[in-house]
Design an enzyme around this catalytic site. Structure first.
Site, short mmCIF file in Angstrom:
data_model
loop_
_atom_site.label_atom_id
_atom_site.label_comp_id
_atom_site.label_asym_id
_atom_site.label_seq_id
_atom_site.Cartn_x
_atom_site.Cartn_y
_atom_site.Cartn_z
N SER A 1 1.21 -0.96 0.23
CA SER A 1 0.05 -0.06 0.00
C SER A 1 0.76 1.53 -0.65
O SER A 1 1.90 1.03 0.59
CB SER A 1 -0.71 0.57 1.50
OG SER A 1 -1.68 1.44 1.24
N TYR B 1 -1.97 -1.09 11.04
CA TYR B 1 -1.94 -1.09 9.79
C TYR B 1 -0.83 -1.16 8.31
O TYR B 1 -0.19 -1.35 7.58
CB TYR B 1 -3.08 -0.77 8.27
CG TYR B 1 -3.05 -0.98 6.95
CD1 TYR B 1 -4.10 -2.28 6.22
CD2 TYR B 1 -3.11 0.00 6.54
CE1 TYR B 1 -4.41 -2.05 5.45
CE2 TYR B 1 -3.28 -0.01 4.83
CZ TYR B 1 -3.87 -1.71 3.96
OH TYR B 1 -3.91 -1.62 2.76
P1 NAD Z 1 -11.89 -5.98 -0.40
O1 NAD Z 1 -12.10 -5.70 1.01
O2 NAD Z 1 -12.19 -5.63 -1.37
O3 NAD Z 1 -10.70 -7.52 -0.30
C1 NAD Z 1 -10.13 -7.74 1.51
C2 NAD Z 1 -10.21 -8.92 1.27
O4 NAD Z 1 -9.75 -9.50 3.00
C3 NAD Z 1 -11.26 -9.26 1.44
O5 NAD Z 1 -12.19 -9.29 0.65
C4 NAD Z 1 -11.33 -10.46 2.88
O6 NAD Z 1 -11.78 -12.28 1.55
C5 NAD Z 1 -10.23 -10.93 2.32
N1 NAD Z 1 -9.37 -11.44 3.76
C6 NAD Z 1 -9.34 -10.18 4.85
N2 NAD Z 1 -9.22 -11.08 5.75
C7 NAD Z 1 -9.37 -12.18 6.30
C8 NAD Z 1 -8.86 -13.23 6.92
N3 NAD Z 1 -8.77 -13.64 7.80
N4 NAD Z 1 -8.96 -14.56 6.27
C9 NAD Z 1 -9.36 -14.38 4.85
N5 NAD Z 1 -8.93 -13.30 3.72
C10 NAD Z 1 -9.35 -12.51 4.68
O7 NAD Z 1 -10.66 -4.95 0.12
P2 NAD Z 1 -9.75 -4.77 -0.97
O8 NAD Z 1 -9.30 -2.52 -1.33
O9 NAD Z 1 -9.30 -5.03 -2.67
O10 NAD Z 1 -8.53 -5.28 -0.66
C11 NAD Z 1 -7.18 -5.81 -1.45
C12 NAD Z 1 -5.48 -5.42 -0.54
O11 NAD Z 1 -5.57 -4.22 -1.46
C13 NAD Z 1 -5.38 -5.48 0.80
O12 NAD Z 1 -4.51 -6.19 0.81
C14 NAD Z 1 -5.31 -3.97 1.38
O13 NAD Z 1 -4.92 -4.20 2.24
C15 NAD Z 1 -4.69 -3.72 -0.44
N6 NAD Z 1 -5.02 -2.34 -0.27
C16 NAD Z 1 -6.59 -1.88 -0.60
C17 NAD Z 1 -6.53 -0.70 -0.24
C18 NAD Z 1 -7.81 -0.03 -1.05
O14 NAD Z 1 -7.44 1.76 -1.17
N7 NAD Z 1 -8.42 -0.26 -1.27
C19 NAD Z 1 -5.30 -0.01 -0.71
C20 NAD Z 1 -3.71 -0.44 -0.59
C21 NAD Z 1 -4.19 -0.85 -0.41
#
Ligand code: NAD
Ligand code: MG
Length: 302
Positions: free
Chosen positions: A194, A207
């Site tokens: 991130s 985080y």
């Molecule tokens: P999202 O909520 O759609 O996806 C995150 C997924 O993590 C969930 O769908 C869930 O299935 C999984 N998860 C969480 N805890 C879990 C557990 N204990 N066991 C199994 N699965 C688990 O959101 P996203 O934004 O697509 O997140 C995907 C990645 O992107 C993450 O690592 C997040 O930190 C990273 N990220 C997102 C952003 C943003 O702005 N959305 C920015 C930087 C990084």
């Protein structure tokens, strides 16, 4: 600067001006949140991503593949010709089934493997099942993540801190370690870090540390696995419109303006980042390892 928008007439696919801009409706869901209940529903490339056989015959495990960035990667990988297994939490079955329906109706192999990755035993089982059902494994996308904002270290409990590290750091270690039993030369591991690793927010103390840890893990492991012919890279998203943000990832006042501060003036949609994962997965990038690729709407953070 010319404020009048003139888009190239030859652009016949989604582009910088094709996606929703703030203000957004305030909306709160309990963790982990469902993409299918968001307003607007995120764009994962369902109607737009076109493959060109860049991952033909590959076998991929994608954590967090039910929604958001992971779903967009699952769609892209499948349409590039890969067989795909997705992991997610049992509470997210309705999101996962949308992915399964979409991709299986298109004739792709898509396997759903629900379960909580916060224990080593489940992580091992997950990898074994994925490899068995796919008939091997040569792409691993460590993408699942937990983000729950907390304004003060004084209110950040050990349980919350532990849950964030178990999900974002330990599970990545356990899943990757188990996967190495199957990954042949030419495999690619892609982690999701991130911009928080480089510019941590005050209210994401736990985080942001985990996301910095993922950068170090990626660079260190790339050095270890280079001699084995396995590449390890990371993608570092900026603000993306996903369930993570509206299920405790951000305070509600930030949801209304989500992505507004980015030079592009809006958050990214998951569809806009999948191509980075495809590029790292593809053997066309065979000399790229230990890299972090940021996608944050123009701040130039990394
Ligand atoms: P999202 O909520 O759609 O996806 C995150 C997924 O993590 C969930 O769908 C869930 O299935 C999984 N998860 C969480 N805890 C879990 C557990 N204990 N066991 C199994 N699965 C688990 O959101 P996203 O934004 O697509 O997140 C995907 C990645 O992107 C993450 O690592 C997040 O930190 C990273 N990220 C997102 C952003 C943003 O702005 N959305 C920015 C930087 C990084
Ligand atoms: Mg989800």
């Amino acid at each position: 600067m010319n404020s009048e928008k003139k888009i190239s007439p030859s652009l016949n696919q989604p582009h910088v001006d094709s996606f929703p801009t703030p203000p957004f409706e305030k909306q709160k869901q309990p963790f982990p949140g469902l993409a299918n209940k968001m307003i607007p529903v995120p764009d994962h490339g369902e109607t737009t991503y076109k493959g060109s056989s860049r991952l033909k015959g590959r076998k991929a495990l994608i954590t967090g593949g039910d929604s958001g960035i992971g779903r967009a990667v699952a769609i892209a990988f499948a349409r590039e010709g890969a067989d795909v297994a997705i992991n997610y939490l049992p509470q997210e079955e309705s999101d996962a089934q949308e992915v399964v329906k979409l991709l299986s109706e298109e004739g792709h192999k898509i396997i759903a493997l629900p379960g909580d990755i916060r224990t080593e035993i489940f992580c091992k089982t997950l990898v074994e099942e994925a490899a068995e059902k796919l008939g091997g494994l040569d792409l691993l996308v460590n993408n699942a993540g937990r983000q729950q904002f907390c304004d003060s270290i004084k209110d950040l409990t050990t349980e919350a801190f532990d849950a964030t590290f178990k999900t974002n750091v330990y599970a990545l270690f356990w899943i990757t370690k188990a996967a190495l039993h199957y990954l042949p030369r030419g495999s690619s591991i892609i982690n999701t870090s991130s911009v928080q690793a480089f510019l941590p927010s005050d209210n994401l103390l736990d985080y942001s540390q985990t996301k910095a840890s993922i950068v170090a893990f990626t660079k260190s492991l790339a050095k270890q696995l280079g001699p084995e012919g396995i590449r390890v890279n990371a993608v570092a998203p900026g603000p993306y419109w996903t369930a993570l943000q509206i299920s405790g990832g951000q305070p509600q006042e930030k949801i209304e303006k989500f992505g507004e501060q980015a030079p592009l003036g809006r958050p990214g949609q998951p569809a806009e980042i999948a191509a980075l994962y495809v590029a790292f997965a593809s053997p066309e990038s065979s000399y790229s390892s230990g890299q972090v690729w940021c996608s944050d709407g123009g701040t130039g953070t990394v």
